[in-house]
Design a protein around this motif. Structure first.
Motif, short mmCIF file in Angstrom:
data_model
loop_
_atom_site.label_atom_id
_atom_site.label_comp_id
_atom_site.label_asym_id
_atom_site.label_seq_id
_atom_site.Cartn_x
_atom_site.Cartn_y
_atom_site.Cartn_z
N VAL A 82 0.86 -1.18 0.00
CA VAL A 82 0.00 0.00 0.00
C VAL A 82 0.90 1.24 0.00
O VAL A 82 2.10 1.15 0.30
CB VAL A 82 -0.97 0.03 1.21
CG1 VAL A 82 -1.91 -1.16 1.17
CG2 VAL A 82 -0.20 0.05 2.52
N TRP A 83 0.31 2.39 -0.33
CA TRP A 83 1.09 3.61 -0.46
C TRP A 83 0.39 4.77 0.26
O TRP A 83 -0.81 4.96 0.10
CB TRP A 83 1.26 3.99 -1.93
CG TRP A 83 2.10 3.03 -2.71
CD1 TRP A 83 3.42 3.16 -3.02
CD2 TRP A 83 1.68 1.78 -3.30
NE1 TRP A 83 3.85 2.08 -3.75
CE2 TRP A 83 2.80 1.22 -3.94
CE3 TRP A 83 0.46 1.09 -3.34
CZ2 TRP A 83 2.75 0.00 -4.61
CZ3 TRP A 83 0.40 -0.13 -4.00
CH2 TRP A 83 1.54 -0.65 -4.62
N ARG A 84 1.16 5.51 1.04
CA ARG A 84 0.65 6.70 1.72
C ARG A 84 1.71 7.79 1.65
O ARG A 84 2.90 7.51 1.83
CB ARG A 84 0.29 6.41 3.19
CG ARG A 84 -0.80 5.36 3.33
CD ARG A 84 -1.21 5.15 4.78
NE ARG A 84 -2.24 4.12 4.88
CZ ARG A 84 -2.89 3.80 5.99
NH1 ARG A 84 -2.60 4.43 7.12
NH2 ARG A 84 -3.82 2.87 5.99
N ARG A 91 10.21 4.87 11.19
CA ARG A 91 8.98 4.08 11.36
C ARG A 91 8.03 4.24 10.18
O ARG A 91 6.93 3.69 10.20
CB ARG A 91 8.26 4.52 12.65
CG ARG A 91 9.05 4.23 13.91
CD ARG A 91 8.25 4.58 15.14
NE ARG A 91 8.96 4.23 16.36
CZ ARG A 91 8.42 4.30 17.57
NH1 ARG A 91 7.18 4.72 17.72
NH2 ARG A 91 9.13 3.95 18.64
N HIS A 92 8.41 5.02 9.18
CA HIS A 92 7.52 5.28 8.05
C HIS A 92 8.26 5.08 6.74
O HIS A 92 9.40 5.52 6.58
CB HIS A 92 6.99 6.72 8.09
CG HIS A 92 6.15 7.04 9.28
ND1 HIS A 92 4.80 6.74 9.34
CD2 HIS A 92 6.45 7.62 10.47
CE1 HIS A 92 4.32 7.13 10.51
NE2 HIS A 92 5.30 7.66 11.21
N ASN A 93 7.62 4.42 5.81
CA ASN A 93 8.07 4.36 4.42
C ASN A 93 6.81 4.55 3.58
O ASN A 93 5.80 3.89 3.83
CB ASN A 93 8.72 3.01 4.10
CG ASN A 93 9.57 3.06 2.85
OD1 ASN A 93 10.57 3.77 2.78
ND2 ASN A 93 9.16 2.31 1.83
N ILE A 282 3.07 -5.05 8.26
CA ILE A 282 4.00 -6.17 8.24
C ILE A 282 5.44 -5.71 8.45
O ILE A 282 6.22 -6.37 9.16
CB ILE A 282 3.87 -6.95 6.92
CG1 ILE A 282 2.53 -7.71 6.90
CG2 ILE A 282 5.04 -7.92 6.73
CD1 ILE A 282 2.40 -8.78 7.97
N ASP A 283 5.83 -4.58 7.87
CA ASP A 283 7.21 -4.12 8.04
C ASP A 283 7.52 -3.83 9.51
O ASP A 283 8.61 -4.16 10.00
CB ASP A 283 7.45 -2.86 7.20
CG ASP A 283 7.15 -3.09 5.73
OD1 ASP A 283 7.48 -4.17 5.23
OD2 ASP A 283 6.56 -2.20 5.09
N ARG A 284 6.58 -3.21 10.21
CA ARG A 284 6.80 -2.94 11.63
C ARG A 284 6.83 -4.23 12.44
O ARG A 284 7.61 -4.36 13.40
CB ARG A 284 5.72 -2.00 12.16
CG ARG A 284 5.84 -0.58 11.64
CD ARG A 284 4.84 0.34 12.31
NE ARG A 284 5.03 1.74 11.89
CZ ARG A 284 4.39 2.77 12.42
NH1 ARG A 284 3.51 2.57 13.40
NH2 ARG A 284 4.62 4.00 11.98
N ILE A 285 5.98 -5.19 12.08
CA ILE A 285 6.02 -6.48 12.77
C ILE A 285 7.36 -7.16 12.54
O ILE A 285 7.94 -7.76 13.46
CB ILE A 285 4.85 -7.37 12.30
CG1 ILE A 285 3.52 -6.77 12.77
CG2 ILE A 285 5.01 -8.80 12.81
CD1 ILE A 285 2.30 -7.43 12.16
N TRP A 303 12.51 3.86 0.46
CA TRP A 303 12.00 4.88 -0.46
C TRP A 303 13.10 5.67 -1.16
O TRP A 303 13.01 5.96 -2.35
CB TRP A 303 11.11 5.84 0.35
CG TRP A 303 10.30 6.79 -0.46
CD1 TRP A 303 10.48 8.15 -0.54
CD2 TRP A 303 9.17 6.49 -1.28
NE1 TRP A 303 9.51 8.70 -1.35
CE2 TRP A 303 8.70 7.71 -1.83
CE3 TRP A 303 8.51 5.30 -1.59
CZ2 TRP A 303 7.61 7.78 -2.67
CZ3 TRP A 303 7.42 5.36 -2.45
CH2 TRP A 303 6.98 6.59 -2.97
N GLU A 304 14.15 5.97 -0.43
CA GLU A 304 15.21 6.82 -0.98
C GLU A 304 15.99 6.15 -2.10
O GLU A 304 16.62 6.84 -2.92
CB GLU A 304 16.18 7.23 0.14
CG GLU A 304 15.57 8.13 1.21
CD GLU A 304 14.75 7.37 2.24
OE1 GLU A 304 14.11 8.03 3.07
OE2 GLU A 304 14.75 6.11 2.21
N VAL A 305 15.99 4.81 -2.15
CA VAL A 305 16.78 4.12 -3.17
C VAL A 305 15.91 3.22 -4.05
O VAL A 305 16.42 2.43 -4.83
CB VAL A 305 17.90 3.27 -2.52
CG1 VAL A 305 18.88 4.18 -1.79
CG2 VAL A 305 17.33 2.22 -1.57
#
Length: 306
Positions: A82-84, A91-93, A282-285, A303-305
């Motif tokens: 998903v995208w936000r 803690r955020h991507n 899922i990434d945080r888990i 995100w940066e790469v």
């Protein structure tokens, strides 16, 4: 590249699929691009120009999954990107992986227990039983104030006593959010899950609202490990007219820059079954599973790469 993170993610995804297969919950896929975005004023969608017109990358598979529920799919889950348009940080991507599922006939309390069962499977070093606390209880325990009845003046005093000074006016809900993130969440235990439930009705989103101890509260919960929020669940609002009102109000608050999802609302008018639903990150888990403190350590291409 972190090979261990790749291997752990693959193992985690397999455990998720086995968990739901054992419970006869169907895995589904829904579109990542849609003609309507998320009207929530606090969530921003990415938009994409296509030959067929403007499309929005989904911030959650909630709306199409509920369309499937209304069409008779039964219990379903989805593991998807998903995208936000959030900031990128530890803690955020802006692109992340979400697990969302819906259980027909479940109460939100039953769903909380199922979430706890899954997270204890995915984060095996968790040994302590979860804490279950109402929104009121965590404020009373940490700040000695009832957030459901405190006004702006009272909440601002509590903030100032803890060194938080804000220039300008804020709403009651903004003060509650500030105190939750800056004072309550940092005090949550790091050795066990904490479920916070019965949020103020003003934070109901698409959850049902009931009276509890003289206050209107949302039948929803959030789950944390320490101060890290892992998921958000609802007793789903099935009333089509109520859902339309909420989405329309949100769109107006945003300035009507995002179209309301009429296909979603039309599906609800056909009848959404009584159900409870939840979305977890899922990434945080995976961060908790690997006991690391930065999302970049568990994402192959941050995100940066990307």
């Amino acid at each position: 590249m972190n090979l261990t993170a790749l291997q752990q993610r693959a193992s985690l995804n397999q455990q998720v699929r086995v968990f739901f297969a054992e419970r006869a919950v169907l895995e589904v896929e829904t579109p990542a691009l849609s003609q309507a975005g998320n009207t929530d004023p606090f969530i921003d969608s990415f938009s994409v120009n296509t030959p067929q017109g403007l499309r929005y990358l989904h911030t959650s598979p909630e709306y199409p999954m509920k369309r499937l529920l209304a069409a008779g799919s039964g219990d379903i889950y989805q593991l998807c990107k998903v995208w936000r348009r959030d900031e990128s940080g530890t803690r955020h991507n802006p692109e992340f992986t979400m697990l969302e599922w819906y259980r027909l006939g479940f109460s939100w309390q039953q769903l909380m227990q199922e979430v706890a069962d899954l997270l204890h499977l995915l984060i095996p070093h968790l040994q302590q039983l979860p804490h279950f606390r109402s929104y009121r209880e965590v404020f009373l325990e940490t700040l000695q104030i009832d957030p459901h009845v405190a006004d702006v003046a009272e909440l601002s005093v509590v903030a100032r006593e803890r060194g938080i000074v804000i220039n300008g006016e804020m709403s009651v809900q903004a003060w509650r959010d500030l105190l939750l993130t800056h004072c309550v969440e940092p005090q949550l235990p790091t050795d066990r899950l904490t479920f916070i439930y019965h949020y103020p009705a003003s934070q109901s989103a698409l959850a049902t609202v009931q009276m509890h101890q003289g206050q209107a509260v949302a039948e929803r919960f959030e789950v944390y490990l320490g101060a890290l929020e892992l998921g958000n669940g609802y007793q789903e609002q099935t009333d089509a007219a109520r859902n339309r009102l909420l989405l329309t109000q949100d769109a107006q608050t945003r300035g009507n820059d995002i179209p309301v999802d009429e296909r979603f609302l039309a599906a609800l008018e056909q009848g959404l079954p009584e159900c409870a639903g939840v979305a977890v990150g899922i990434d945080r888990i995976l961060m908790c599973r690997m006991q690391v403190n930065d999302l970049k350590q568990v994402i192959a291409f941050p995100w940066e790469v990307a």
